[in-house]
Write an enzyme that holds these catalytic residues in place. Structure first.
Site, PDB file in Angstrom:
ATOM      1  N   ASP A  14     -29.544 -37.281   5.487  1.00  0.00           N
ATOM      2  CA  ASP A  14     -28.044 -37.663   4.533  1.00  0.00           C
ATOM      3  C   ASP A  14     -27.538 -38.327   5.268  1.00  0.00           C
ATOM      4  O   ASP A  14     -28.396 -40.201   5.586  1.00  0.00           O
ATOM      5  CB  ASP A  14     -26.751 -37.125   5.724  1.00  0.00           C
ATOM      6  CG  ASP A  14     -25.665 -36.790   5.252  1.00  0.00           C
ATOM      7  OD1 ASP A  14     -25.641 -37.654   4.243  1.00  0.00           O
ATOM      8  OD2 ASP A  14     -25.126 -36.951   6.402  1.00  0.00           O
ATOM      9  N   ASP A 108     -26.268 -37.619  -1.886  1.00  0.00           N
ATOM     10  CA  ASP A 108     -26.924 -38.038  -0.735  1.00  0.00           C
ATOM     11  C   ASP A 108     -27.113 -37.496   0.694  1.00  0.00           C
ATOM     12  O   ASP A 108     -26.998 -37.486   0.737  1.00  0.00           O
ATOM     13  CB  ASP A 108     -25.900 -39.040  -0.079  1.00  0.00           C
ATOM     14  CG  ASP A 108     -24.204 -37.860  -0.002  1.00  0.00           C
ATOM     15  OD1 ASP A 108     -24.246 -36.714  -0.261  1.00  0.00           O
ATOM     16  OD2 ASP A 108     -23.530 -38.679   0.309  1.00  0.00           O
ATOM     17  N   GLU A 109     -27.218 -36.191   0.091  1.00  0.00           N
ATOM     18  CA  GLU A 109     -28.180 -35.462   1.558  1.00  0.00           C
ATOM     19  C   GLU A 109     -28.865 -34.225   0.486  1.00  0.00           C
ATOM     20  O   GLU A 109     -28.594 -33.571  -0.031  1.00  0.00           O
ATOM     21  CB  GLU A 109     -26.850 -34.491   2.158  1.00  0.00           C
ATOM     22  CG  GLU A 109     -26.248 -33.174   1.421  1.00  0.00           C
ATOM     23  CD  GLU A 109     -24.930 -33.134   2.255  1.00  0.00           C
ATOM     24  OE1 GLU A 109     -25.611 -32.571   3.017  1.00  0.00           O
ATOM     25  OE2 GLU A 109     -24.261 -32.661   2.003  1.00  0.00           O
TER      26      GLU A 109
END
Length: 367
Positions: A14, A108-109
Site C-alpha cells: 500500500d 496505489d495498492e
C-alpha cells in the site's frame, strides 16, 4: 480449522498517501507541508491528504470546506490522474519481477502471492522489504506492506506500521493477532458497523470470536458469516491476477444544485461521452445502464435499465440515461449525476477462468 487450510505467502503493498506523495515528489516546494489533492471549493472533495495534513484531521472523501477549517494552511492541489497512472505502472512493473500473481486493487495498492516466486526466495518478509526498497530507489516514493497467510490478514497488517513500514503476521501468530485487534481495524468493518458492534459489546477480535455464527447472522445478515470466519483467520480468496471488470462509470458533482431535468441534459451528455470513452479504451461494452442521482440532502438514488444487446456508443448511453432521468419525478434538487454500465461482455471471460486446485500444507511455513 486454520491448520486444515492452504497456507499462502501473501503481501499487500500500500503506497503511503499516494496522490499527495506524488505531488510532493514532483514539486519540492510542497515537501513537508500539509497538502490535499482535490478541490477547495464549496463542492470540492479531498481525494488524498499528505501525512502533514492528516495530523490536523484532514482525510480523503472530506469536503474541501471542512478540510480548510481543520487546517488553515492547507494547500490544495488539482489531481493529475494521468501522472498517478504513470507512476502506478512503474510500481507494478517492480511487482512483476517477483511474481505474476499480482492483483491490483487501485492505483496505489495490490496483493502479491509470493508462495512461489521468480526470485526463489522462501521469505515473503524479505521480498516485501526488497520491493519497498526498490520502489523508493526507482520511483522515489515510500510504501508500506503487510505479510501473512491470506489476503485479509495481509491487508490489515499493511496498515499497522504506516508510513514506510511493514508487518509480518506468521502462521502461529494469526489467532493472537486477530484476537487483540481493535474491531475498527478489521477490513470490511466500517464506521456504522463498528458502532453497532460496540453497542453489542464487541470491541476486539476476541469479543467477536466469542459470538456464535447464528448470533452474527442475526445481527449482521450475510456479513455475519464473513466476520465469523475472518476472526478465525479463515479467508480463502486467492490473489486473482485476472480480475474481471464488472462495471464502468463516470460522474460529476455540480457547483450549484440543479433543480430541473432540462438543466441536467447537457451534464448527462458530457458524462455519457466520458463513459463511452472509457468503454472504448477498455475494449468492453455493457447491457445495463444505471443512472446515479445524489440530491442536495445527500440522499442517493439509482435507476437502471437493461438492454437486449451490448452497447458502448455515447448516443445510446445518453438516450437510455435520459429515459431513466424522466422515469420518475425528482425528489429534490440534484448535486451529482453519474452513469455506469454493467453486465459487461467481460463476464463471459470470467466464467472461463477455472480456479486452480489447492494443496493443504502444514503451519510450519517460513515467512
Amino acid at each position: 480449522m486454520l491448520s486444515d487450510l492452504p497456507i499462502r505467502k501473501i503481501i499487500h503493498v500500500d503506497m503511503d498517501a499516494f496522490y499527495a506523495s506524488v505531488e510532493q515528489m514532483d514539486n519540492p516546494d510542497l515537501k513537508g507541508k500539509p497538502i490535499a489533492v482535490g478541490g477547495s471549493s464549496k463542492r470540492g472533495v479531498v481525494s488524498a491528504a499528505s501525512y502533514e495534513a492528516r495530523t490536523f484531521g484532514v482525510r480523503s472523501a472530506m469536503s474541501g470546506v471542512k478540510a480548510r477549517r481543520l487546517c488553515e494552511d492547507l494547500i490544495f492541489v488539482k489531481p493529475r490522474f494521468d501522472r498517478y497512472q504513470e507512476i502506478s505502472k512503474k510500481i507494478r512493473k517492480i511487482f512483476y519481477d517477483y511474481t505474476d500473481k499480482v492483483e491490483p486493487l487501485s492505483l496505489d495498492e495490490a496483493y502479491l502471492d509470493v508462495t512461489k516466486n521468480k526470485k526463489g526466495n522462501p521469505s515473503a518478509t524479505l521480498i516485501a522489504k526488497e520491493i519497498r526498497e526498490r520502489i523508493f530507489k526507482e520511483v522515489g516514493l515510500t510504501a508500506s506492506a503487510g505479510i501473512s497467510i491470506n489476503k485479509f490478514i495481509a491487508k490489515v497488517a499493511s496498515d499497522y506500521n504506516k508510513p514506510n513500514g511493514q508487518k509480518t503476521v506468521n502462521p502461529e501468530d494469526v489467532l493472537p493477532f486477530l484476537e487483540a485487534l481493535d474491531i475498527r481495524k478489521f477490513y470490511g468493518v466500517g464506521k456504522v458497523t463498528a458502532e453497532k458492534m460496540y453497542q453489542l459489546g464487541i470491541f476486539t477480535g476476541k469479543d467477536l470470536k466469542n459470538k456464535s455464527v447464528e448470533y452474527l447472522d442475526n445481527h449482521f445478515g450475510k456479513s455475519g458469516r464473513y466476520y465469523y470466519h475472518v476472526v478465525r483467520g479463515i479467508h480463502t480468496s486467492e490473489v486473482s491476477p485476472n480480475r474481471i471488470r464488472k462495471s464502468l462509470a463516470a460522474e460529476r458533482t455540480f457547483r450549484e444544485n440543479l433543480s430541473s431535468e432540462i438543466f441536467m441534459l447537457e451534464k448527462l451528455e458530457h458524462i455519457a461521452k466520458e463513459v463511452s470513452k472509457r468503454l472504448t479504451k477498455s475494449k468492453v461494452a455493457g447491457k445495463t445502464v444505471t443512472l446515479k442521482i445524489k440530491y442536495s440532502d445527500f440522499t442517493l438514488q439509482t435507476r437502471s435499465k437493461t438492454l437486449p444487446y451490448f452497447i458502448s456508443d455515447k448516443s445510446i448511453i445518453l438516450e437510455t440515461a435520459k429515459d431513466l432521468l424522466y422515469q420518475e419525478k425528482l425528489q429534490n434538487s440534484v448535486r451529482l449525476l453519474g452513469i455506469s454500465l454493467s453486465n459487461l461482455n467481460t463476464e463471459k471471460k470470467a466464467k472461463q477462468i477455472k480456479p486452480k486446485k489447492e494443496v493443504s500444507v502444514q503451519l510450519r511455513f517460513a515467512f
